[in-house]
Scaffold this motif. Sequence first.
Motif, PDB file in Angstrom:
ATOM      1  N   PRO A  86     -13.873   2.764 -13.379  1.00  8.83           N
ATOM      2  CA  PRO A  86     -13.660   3.868 -12.433  1.00  8.83           C
ATOM      3  C   PRO A  86     -13.482   3.380 -10.991  1.00  8.83           C
ATOM      4  O   PRO A  86     -12.719   3.987 -10.226  1.00  8.83           O
ATOM      5  N   GLU A  87     -14.143   2.302 -10.638  1.00  8.11           N
ATOM      6  CA  GLU A  87     -14.014   1.790  -9.273  1.00  8.11           C
ATOM      7  C   GLU A  87     -12.667   1.134  -9.002  1.00  8.11           C
ATOM      8  O   GLU A  87     -12.378   0.759  -7.859  1.00  8.11           O
ATOM      9  N   ASP A  88     -11.820   0.999 -10.030  1.00  7.47           N
ATOM     10  CA  ASP A  88     -10.463   0.524  -9.825  1.00  7.47           C
ATOM     11  C   ASP A  88      -9.529   1.654  -9.392  1.00  7.47           C
ATOM     12  O   ASP A  88      -8.357   1.401  -9.071  1.00  7.47           O
ATOM     13  N   THR A  89     -10.023   2.868  -9.402  1.00  7.35           N
ATOM     14  CA  THR A  89      -9.223   4.007  -8.971  1.00  7.35           C
ATOM     15  C   THR A  89      -8.770   3.808  -7.534  1.00  7.35           C
ATOM     16  O   THR A  89      -9.587   3.594  -6.634  1.00  7.35           O
ATOM     17  N   ALA A  90      -7.455   3.873  -7.332  1.00  7.88           N
ATOM     18  CA  ALA A  90      -6.903   3.607  -6.003  1.00  7.88           C
ATOM     19  C   ALA A  90      -5.399   3.819  -6.035  1.00  7.88           C
ATOM     20  O   ALA A  90      -4.790   3.912  -7.109  1.00  7.88           O
ATOM     21  N   VAL A  91      -4.836   3.853  -4.856  1.00  8.20           N
ATOM     22  CA  VAL A  91      -3.381   3.724  -4.729  1.00  8.20           C
ATOM     23  C   VAL A  91      -3.094   2.231  -4.610  1.00  8.20           C
ATOM     24  O   VAL A  91      -3.682   1.556  -3.763  1.00  8.20           O
ATOM     25  N   TYR A  92      -2.221   1.771  -5.463  1.00  7.77           N
ATOM     26  CA  TYR A  92      -1.885   0.350  -5.499  1.00  7.77           C
ATOM     27  C   TYR A  92      -0.548   0.139  -4.788  1.00  7.77           C
ATOM     28  O   TYR A  92       0.446   0.818  -5.085  1.00  7.77           O
ATOM     29  N   TYR A  93      -0.547  -0.823  -3.873  1.00  8.03           N
ATOM     30  CA  TYR A  93       0.632  -1.126  -3.080  1.00  8.03           C
ATOM     31  C   TYR A  93       1.083  -2.557  -3.350  1.00  8.03           C
ATOM     32  O   TYR A  93       0.261  -3.479  -3.345  1.00  8.03           O
ATOM     33  N   CYS A  94       2.379  -2.736  -3.530  1.00  7.15           N
ATOM     34  CA  CYS A  94       2.904  -4.096  -3.573  1.00  7.15           C
ATOM     35  C   CYS A  94       3.401  -4.461  -2.182  1.00  7.15           C
ATOM     36  O   CYS A  94       3.776  -3.586  -1.390  1.00  7.15           O
ATOM     37  N   ALA A  95       3.362  -5.743  -1.903  1.00  3.66           N
ATOM     38  CA  ALA A  95       3.742  -6.231  -0.588  1.00  3.66           C
ATOM     39  C   ALA A  95       4.454  -7.569  -0.716  1.00  3.66           C
ATOM     40  O   ALA A  95       4.171  -8.336  -1.643  1.00  3.66           O
ATOM     41  N   ALA A  96       5.343  -7.839   0.220  1.00  7.93           N
ATOM     42  CA  ALA A  96       6.124  -9.077   0.206  1.00  7.93           C
ATOM     43  C   ALA A  96       5.994  -9.803   1.530  1.00  7.93           C
ATOM     44  O   ALA A  96       6.156  -9.199   2.594  1.00  7.93           O
ATOM     45  N   ASP A  97       5.708 -11.095   1.427  1.00  4.50           N
ATOM     46  CA  ASP A  97       5.769 -11.993   2.586  1.00  4.50           C
ATOM     47  C   ASP A  97       7.041 -12.814   2.433  1.00  4.50           C
ATOM     48  O   ASP A  97       7.084 -13.761   1.653  1.00  4.50           O
ATOM     49  N   VAL A  98       8.079 -12.441   3.141  1.00  7.60           N
ATOM     50  CA  VAL A  98       9.395 -13.062   2.929  1.00  7.60           C
ATOM     51  C   VAL A  98       9.459 -14.495   3.451  1.00  7.60           C
ATOM     52  O   VAL A  98      10.425 -15.201   3.181  1.00  7.60           O
ATOM     53  N   HIS A  99       8.450 -14.917   4.196  1.00 11.16           N
ATOM     54  CA  HIS A  99       8.413 -16.293   4.669  1.00 11.16           C
ATOM     55  C   HIS A  99       7.849 -17.228   3.604  1.00 11.16           C
ATOM     56  O   HIS A  99       7.866 -18.443   3.779  1.00 11.16           O
ATOM     57  N   GLY A 100       7.332 -16.644   2.540  1.00  6.84           N
ATOM     58  CA  GLY A 100       6.807 -17.456   1.450  1.00  6.84           C
ATOM     59  C   GLY A 100       5.510 -18.152   1.760  1.00  6.84           C
ATOM     60  O   GLY A 100       5.106 -19.071   1.046  1.00  6.84           O
TER      61      GLY A 100
END
Length: 123
Positions: A86-100
């Motif tokens: 239940p504590e995993d309940t969340a809005v999950y966002y993906c993100a990109a660091d284009v500099h690698g």
Amino acid sequence: QLQASGGGLVQAGGSLRVSCAASGLPFSGSTMAWFRRGPGKEREFVVGISWNGGSTDYADSVKGRFTISRDNAKNTVYLQMNSLKPEDTAVYYCAADVHGDWGTRRPYDYDYWGQGTLVTVSS
């Protein structure tokens, strides 16, 4: 841009896979990550993966339960979530660091963000 999908409602102990499709950015050279924000909580780092998938970094709270992977041919990163709590309940966002750049868990180091996908784990 980044488009996340695959969220939903799942019972505790269940599994879910969320995906994030990238377009218009140098995906294959980017470090990718998943963050989440639970109800009443701050945004937190979940997991990151290097540009070639050779390195991963998991938050302690998800280690052993979540698995990140990427398919550079499809410009997509995945998050397989098992043994959900239940504590995993969340809005999950993906993100990109284009500099690698590798090894950062700081949100402001990431250049692009998806719109988020809601994962709800019922007890």
